[in-house]
Design an enzyme around this catalytic site. Structure first.
Site, mmCIF file in Angstrom:
data_model
loop_
_atom_site.group_PDB
_atom_site.id
_atom_site.type_symbol
_atom_site.label_atom_id
_atom_site.label_comp_id
_atom_site.label_asym_id
_atom_site.label_seq_id
_atom_site.Cartn_x
_atom_site.Cartn_y
_atom_site.Cartn_z
ATOM 1 N N ASP A 20 -0.528 -1.817 5.857
ATOM 2 C CA ASP A 20 -0.576 -3.133 5.223
ATOM 3 C C ASP A 20 -0.564 -4.230 6.290
ATOM 4 O OD1 ASP A 20 -0.612 -5.000 3.190
ATOM 5 O OD2 ASP A 20 1.029 -4.069 2.071
ATOM 6 N N ASP A 27 -4.412 -7.549 -4.583
ATOM 7 C CA ASP A 27 -3.923 -6.368 -5.299
ATOM 8 C C ASP A 27 -4.440 -6.316 -6.738
ATOM 9 O OD1 ASP A 27 -2.488 -6.233 -3.004
ATOM 10 O OD2 ASP A 27 -0.514 -6.316 -3.958
HETATM 11 C C1 GAL Z 1 0.565 -5.470 -0.753
HETATM 12 C C2 GAL Z 1 -0.527 -4.434 -0.820
HETATM 13 C C3 GAL Z 1 -0.243 -3.583 -2.036
HETATM 14 C C4 GAL Z 1 1.107 -2.912 -1.863
HETATM 15 C C5 GAL Z 1 2.187 -3.939 -1.582
HETATM 16 C C6 GAL Z 1 3.495 -3.302 -1.195
HETATM 17 O O1 GAL Z 1 0.290 -6.378 0.185
HETATM 18 O O2 GAL Z 1 -1.777 -5.051 -0.903
HETATM 19 O O3 GAL Z 1 -1.274 -2.645 -2.236
HETATM 20 O O4 GAL Z 1 1.008 -1.992 -0.813
HETATM 21 O O5 GAL Z 1 1.807 -4.827 -0.539
HETATM 22 O O6 GAL Z 1 4.487 -4.221 -0.896
#
Ligand code: GAL
Length: 408
Positions: free
Chosen positions: A160, A221
């Site tokens: 991430d 997301d």
């Molecule tokens: C976001 C990511 C998600 C998930 C989340 C976890 O930034 O895009 O898919 O992994 O963080 O905190």
């Protein structure tokens, strides 16, 4: 495992079509599996929510389901942990450690459990100081963390991009982790979110991203709703001139998880997600509760003919051909000169509407000249049979649904 620089040279020499991708031998077709985030998020209270908290028990149960309910057989082999698995501190040697109460056996034991069932294990970390949910990130520890994952037997890393300090640091971190994973000698699929974060800051160099990552997120997301699904589809179409050429064996655009089998999508919309994710050559990472999923959603997710379009060996990402009268026509060239075609009815009022599928709108590379055989795969299977080279086929498409057809 091959080094990145060797991979680049080899890709150039072989003149591979499209992007050569991170040449680690992985993800030659889009990765398939299960990822906890959309459905289970960051639930850490196992006393209050024992069956849905992020714990080794959740992953062991999903692993069992993947084997006993036909998921592994259908191609879903990566079982992936997302954020919130970590303890709040590194250990005395700066090594990462799983939360000791929720993962009492540690990640190594979980990896053994998963491998014993023929599955592969995915894990999550972040390029910055902390993960998006605030757990210790990998900044300053890329090599150590890559080695830790390899030692545990991890097979995929979702990396991430929260909590970075500058674009240089973000990009440098994504490159360094790629190289560090390769250096461990273990085959670890590398799933990035580099463009999603970098696109706010600069124009993304997709050729470079594909050289370092096996897959990458471009957009926010996904959520369990039709609104969210439409955003992802529209974003992908709007940027397809940049995204489509970057995709190919070993390197995939990731429009985020399949949310089929949850709460927010109607049947029509579930069909649209499955059809479009196959056309887009997207990683098929479900986020749902495999212990409790309705049979119709399960059959849709396990549809072998639809999965075959997603996994097709040509590795071409499909694209939107036209948008007119609230219809969208997409196509995906397949190996051997075949074609997958999808028609989505984006009008959200009324009943089924007719779309005329005309050969003249479709890919010029289609191999069938005199006789084209048309099979509808979704929403239900139907063999239309043979048509001559100038076919024009009326398709009836329900609101927010998609008809997926294969042309051979
Ligand atoms: C976001 C990511 C998600 C998930 C989340 C976890 O930034 O895009 O898919 O992994 O963080 O905190």
């Amino acid at each position: 495992m091959l080094g990145v620089w060797w991979a680049l040279a080899a890709g150039a020499l072989l003149c591979l079509p499209g992007a050569p991708g991170l040449n680690n031998g992985l993800a030659l077709s889009p990765p398939m599996g299960w990822l906890h985030w959309e459905r289970f998020m960051c639930e850490t209270d196992c006393e209050k929510n024992p069956s849905s908290c992020i714990s080794e028990q959740l992953f062991m149960q999903m692993a069992d389901m993947m084997v006993s309910n036909g998921w592994l057989k259908a191609g879903y082999k990566y079982l992936c942990i997302d954020d919130c698995w970590l303890a709040t501190e590194r250990d005395d040697n700066n090594r990462l450690q799983a939360d000791p109460t929720r993962f009492p056996g540690g990640i190594k034991k979980l990896a053994d459990y998963v491998h014993a069932r023929g599955l592969l294990l995915g894990i999550y970390q972040d390029v910055g100081k902390q993960t998006c949910a605030g757990y210790p990130g990998s900044l300053g520890f890329y090599e150590l963390d890559a080695q830790t994952f390899a030692d545990w037997g991890v097979d995929l890393l979702k990396f991430d991009g929260c909590n970075y300090e500058s674009l240089e640091q973000l990009e440098d971190g994504y490159r360094r982790m790629s190289i560090a994973l390769n250096h461990t000698g273990r085959h670890i699929l590398y799933s990035c979110e580099w463009p999603l974060y970098a696109r706010h800051l600069s124009k993304v160099n997709y050729t470079e991203v594909a050289e370092y990552c096996n897959s990458w997120r471009n957009f926010d997301d996904i959520q369990d709703s039709w609104t969210s699904l439409k955003y992802v589809i529209d974003f992908t179409a709007a940027f397809q001139d940049q995204l489509v050429p970057a995709a190919g064996p070993g390197a995939w655009n990731d429009p985020d998880m399949l949310v089929i089998g949850n709460f927010g999508l109607s049947w029509a919309q579930e069909v649209t997600q499955m059809a479009l994710w196959s056309i887009m050559a997207a990683p098929l990472l479900m986020s749902n509760d495999l212990r409790n999923i309705n049979p119709r959603s399960q059959a849709l997710l396990q549809n072998q003919e639809v999965i075959a379009i997603n996994q097709d060996s040509l590795g071409a990402q499909g694209y939107r051909v036209l948008k007119a009268n609230s219809f969208e026509l997409w196509e995906k060239p397949l190996a051997g000169g075949s074609l997958a075609v999808s028609v989505t009815n984006r009008q959200e009022i009324g009943g089924a509407r007719e779309f005329l599928l005309s050969r003249s709108d479709l890919w010029k590379g289609l191999a069938c000249k005199e006789k084209c055989y048309l099979t509808q795969l979704l929403p239900t299977r139907y063999e239309y049979g043979s048509f001559n080279a100038s076919f024009c086929l009326p398709l009836s498409v329900n609101p927010s649904s998609t008809v997926l057809v294969r042309v051979d």
